[in-house]
Enzyme design. Structure first.
Site, mmCIF file in Angstrom:
data_model
loop_
_atom_site.group_PDB
_atom_site.id
_atom_site.type_symbol
_atom_site.label_atom_id
_atom_site.label_comp_id
_atom_site.label_asym_id
_atom_site.label_seq_id
_atom_site.Cartn_x
_atom_site.Cartn_y
_atom_site.Cartn_z
ATOM 1 N N SER A 61 0.359 -1.525 -0.039
ATOM 2 C CA SER A 61 -0.114 -0.041 -0.034
ATOM 3 C C SER A 61 0.841 0.999 0.014
ATOM 4 C CB SER A 61 -1.073 -0.085 1.291
ATOM 5 O OG SER A 61 -2.069 -0.572 0.646
ATOM 6 N N LYS A 64 0.707 3.367 -3.196
ATOM 7 C CA LYS A 64 -0.388 4.530 -3.167
ATOM 8 C C LYS A 64 0.302 5.688 -3.649
ATOM 9 C CE LYS A 64 -3.831 1.037 -1.163
ATOM 10 N NZ LYS A 64 -4.360 0.769 -0.525
ATOM 11 N N TYR A 186 -3.207 -1.845 -10.276
ATOM 12 C CA TYR A 186 -3.278 -1.892 -8.637
ATOM 13 C C TYR A 186 -2.193 -3.002 -8.462
ATOM 14 C CZ TYR A 186 -4.599 -2.040 -4.117
ATOM 15 O OH TYR A 186 -4.349 -1.853 -2.788
ATOM 16 N N TYR A 238 -4.578 3.756 7.801
ATOM 17 C CA TYR A 238 -6.254 3.205 7.690
ATOM 18 C C TYR A 238 -6.835 3.951 8.740
ATOM 19 C CZ TYR A 238 -3.111 0.641 4.400
ATOM 20 O OH TYR A 238 -3.072 0.186 3.372
ATOM 21 N N VAL A 256 1.183 -3.602 3.721
ATOM 22 C CA VAL A 256 0.948 -4.575 4.020
ATOM 23 C C VAL A 256 2.277 -5.474 4.692
ATOM 24 C CG1 VAL A 256 -1.379 -5.180 4.800
ATOM 25 C CG2 VAL A 256 -0.652 -6.340 2.882
HETATM 26 N N1 GLN Z 1 -1.906 -5.374 -2.170
HETATM 27 C C1 GLN Z 1 -2.816 -5.510 -0.914
HETATM 28 C C2 GLN Z 1 -4.008 -5.440 -0.691
HETATM 29 O O1 GLN Z 1 -5.258 -4.777 -1.882
HETATM 30 C C3 GLN Z 1 -2.361 -4.066 -0.429
HETATM 31 C C4 GLN Z 1 -3.301 -3.471 1.277
HETATM 32 C C5 GLN Z 1 -2.408 -2.797 1.883
HETATM 33 O O2 GLN Z 1 -1.051 -3.005 1.785
HETATM 34 N N2 GLN Z 1 -3.381 -2.316 2.838
HETATM 35 O O3 GLN Z 1 -5.388 -5.666 -0.237
#
Ligand code: GLN
Length: 302
Positions: A61, A64, A186, A238, A256
């Site tokens: 993430s 992003k 993505y 988050y 993550v």
């Molecule tokens: N690839 C993960 C997902 O889309 C990325 C989410 C994350 O890093 N919080 O669920």
């Protein structure tokens, strides 16, 4: 600084046992949990590192941020008619809010918002995956940065929830391109492998009003750098973003894969990484490393 990083790392690395490595795909579940690193890049060109700061991990993430900057550069203010800038107060992959709010994601750094941003890249860049890769390589000044093919494939195979978010937005008319192409974009950005030192360097422009040290042109406008930092301050961690602002007080983004980046305006960028995550999906050890470093150095913006 070097002594401080070494001390923090040896003090907090053992806490990795309190978290759980992301296990939604096998490629992440098999990462060695005890690894931990930290890298601080400063605007005057210094780099301080400790632990596994040069070991590459899955960007997830944190990608992003880069995608958002690319989309802002292409779409300008009209982007904000398709995605909001409010904290969500929900888990990063939540679906319920998106239905209530008619396919307009709360912000660009939850999954729904990032998938919307991926649609902008697919629809407005030719060869958008290559464009993303060359953007991040240019910022990190490292040509060897790549997407991990195994992680990418695994994300595609286990991406049903993200597909649900994408199709829901498509049903509201908020996705232009074909959903499979948007998801591939993505997952490709999530699968990029990068190290703490590379990531800290790559994000310096956000600490420097949009100007990347060493690059001839601004990466984004001063106003957009300010806006990205504002979104990271309210939503980058988050539904632990409020607590992070309360305790640390820096714009930050987690993934993550176990990374957390924190932007220190007019100073530099801190990246910490350790795979085991807490229940919000934020790295346990990286959180401790960044919190204590920010406290020791008095970096809070508030
Ligand atoms: N690839 C993960 C997902 O889309 C990325 C989410 C994350 O890093 N919080 O669920």
């Amino acid at each position: 600084m070097q002594e401080l990083l070494d001390t923090l790392l040896s003090r907090y690395q053992p806490l990795y046992t309190q978290g759980k490595v992301a296990d939604y795909i096998p490629a992440l579940a098999s990462v060695a949990p005890q690894q931990a690193g930290i890298a601080v890049a400063t605007l005057d060109g210094q780099l301080f590192t400790a632990g596994d700061a040069h070991q590459r991990f899955s960007l997830q993430s944190v990608s992003k941020i880069f995608a958002l900057v690319m989309a802002m550069n292409r779409l300008g203010d009209s982007l904000w008619q398709r995605v909001n800038m409010e904290p969500s107060g929900q888990p990063f992959n939540s679906i319920v809010q998106l239905e209530w709010e008619k396919g307009i994601p709360r912000n660009p750094v939850i999954n729904a918002g990032a998938i919307l941003v991926s649609d902008v890249l697919v629809s407005h860049y030719s060869a958008s995956k290559a464009a993303f890769l060359s953007f991040i390589r240019r910022l990190a000044a490292t040509e060897t940065i790549m997407a991990d093919a195994v992680v990418f494939q695994s994300e595609l195979e286990h991406g049903n929830r993200n597909a649900a978010l994408a199709y829901l937005m498509k049903s509201f008319g908020n996705i232009e391109a074909d959903v499979p192409a948007v998801l591939a974009q993505y997952f490709h950005q999530c699968a990029i492998a990068i190290s703490c030192s590379e990531l800290s360097r790559a994000l310096l422009f956000l600490a420097n009003r949009g100007v990347q040290p060493g690059l001839p042109d601004a990466v984004c406008s001063r106003r957009d750098a300010h806006r990205v930092n504002a979104i990271l301050s309210t939503s980058g961690m988050y539904d632990q973003s409020g607590e992070f602002a309360f305790n640390v007080g820096l714009p930050a983004k987690s993934g993550v894969g176990g990374a957390i980046v924190a932007i220190v305006p007019q100073y530099g960028v801190i990246t910490a990484w350790s795979p085991p995550l807490n229940r919000y999906g934020n790295s346990v050890v990286a959180m401790q490393l960044i919190s204590h470093l920010a406290e020791e150095l008095g970096l809070s913006l508030f």
